[in-house]
Design an enzyme around this catalytic site. Sequence first.
Site, mmCIF file in Angstrom:
data_model
loop_
_atom_site.group_PDB
_atom_site.id
_atom_site.type_symbol
_atom_site.label_atom_id
_atom_site.label_comp_id
_atom_site.label_asym_id
_atom_site.label_seq_id
_atom_site.Cartn_x
_atom_site.Cartn_y
_atom_site.Cartn_z
ATOM 1 N N SER A 53 0.837 -1.197 0.000
ATOM 2 C CA SER A 53 0.000 0.000 0.000
ATOM 3 C C SER A 53 0.881 1.260 0.000
ATOM 4 O O SER A 53 1.664 1.459 -0.920
ATOM 5 C CB SER A 53 -0.974 -0.027 1.177
ATOM 6 O OG SER A 53 -1.952 0.983 1.064
ATOM 7 N N GLU A 60 -9.838 -4.452 -6.337
ATOM 8 C CA GLU A 60 -9.410 -3.185 -5.726
ATOM 9 C C GLU A 60 -9.886 -1.970 -6.515
ATOM 10 O O GLU A 60 -9.929 -1.991 -7.751
ATOM 11 C CB GLU A 60 -7.881 -3.126 -5.648
ATOM 12 C CG GLU A 60 -7.265 -4.143 -4.713
ATOM 13 C CD GLU A 60 -5.910 -3.699 -4.208
ATOM 14 O OE1 GLU A 60 -5.772 -2.527 -3.840
ATOM 15 O OE2 GLU A 60 -5.008 -4.553 -4.171
ATOM 16 N N HIS A 97 -8.250 -4.336 -1.436
ATOM 17 C CA HIS A 97 -7.102 -3.679 -0.811
ATOM 18 C C HIS A 97 -6.918 -4.167 0.631
ATOM 19 O O HIS A 97 -7.877 -4.258 1.393
ATOM 20 C CB HIS A 97 -7.292 -2.165 -0.808
ATOM 21 C CG HIS A 97 -6.031 -1.408 -0.604
ATOM 22 N ND1 HIS A 97 -5.073 -1.281 -1.585
ATOM 23 C CD2 HIS A 97 -5.545 -0.736 0.473
ATOM 24 C CE1 HIS A 97 -4.067 -0.563 -1.127
ATOM 25 N NE2 HIS A 97 -4.322 -0.228 0.114
#
Length: 308
Positions: A165, A268, A298
């Site tokens: 991330s 995502e 995610h």
Amino acid sequence: MGSLPHVVEDCFGLLKLYSDGSISRNPEVPCPTPLLNDDSVLYKDLLFDANRNLHLRLYKPSSSTSLEKLPILFYFHGGGFCFGSRTFPHFHNLCLRLTTAFNMLVVAPDHRLAPEHRLPAASDDACLALKWLQGQAAMHGKNVEDVDTWLTGVDFDRVFVLGDSSGGNLAHHLAVKLKAGSMELAPIRVRGYVLVAPFFGGSVRTKSELEQPCEAFWNLEMYDRFWRLSIPVGSTLDDPLVNPFGPCSQNLAEVPLDPILVVVGGGEILRDRLEDYATRLKQLGKKVEFVEVEGQQHGFFTDHPFSD
């Protein structure tokens, strides 16, 4: 008489930014994940930058049958640049699993958090962590007391960087800054980068951002909130720190890059943006692989710290 400060940004009730610029944080760790107790891995904390009071955590197999030196993996955690630490259970547990699965020395550095320390603070700190390893490698074999004993038996010539991330964003900027061969870090050598669902953005929305703006937990407004809290005041979603291919971003055509693996969940919000990122790099002749994990959203790489 002026009005009292009011909340202008609120992240899960854990982080609040007020109209007067003050910030409050909930001291509780937002992660219900129990810590793994894995006797096959040893770990310890070290201070790697005294000026900023930044620590990292080292993980190594308690025993290894390999006669070769252990490769080194840097893991940069997620958290939208606003949350996260090597001590968060889901990040810690992941590092344990990585150490066991790949028989590596894993290095998990912390970085300063936004909005108290906006970007590029986190990116600068990520580079400092690699510079710390460079310093250790330079002193290796010279009987210098400052060299950590855990770094004996490691291969400074086989270093890999993995970011999840916002950590994937940091990994991208490290790859660009250090360039292929990472000569700036000699005698250590970075061999490649793994970007898991790297946190990128841009003012022009992608198809997946427009057509699927909500996941089970994440949504597009939450992503925008993290950007507002972390980028320099007055900047936009096309800031080079946000958008690697934005109108003001560095031209990567002439930047030599080590191999990059981009991993993204098929469900995502950022899926199309990350496929476009990998496609553009490949069109520039870079060594890039793109892997889509079907059905995942995610945070699939770790247990999500904010979910119930």
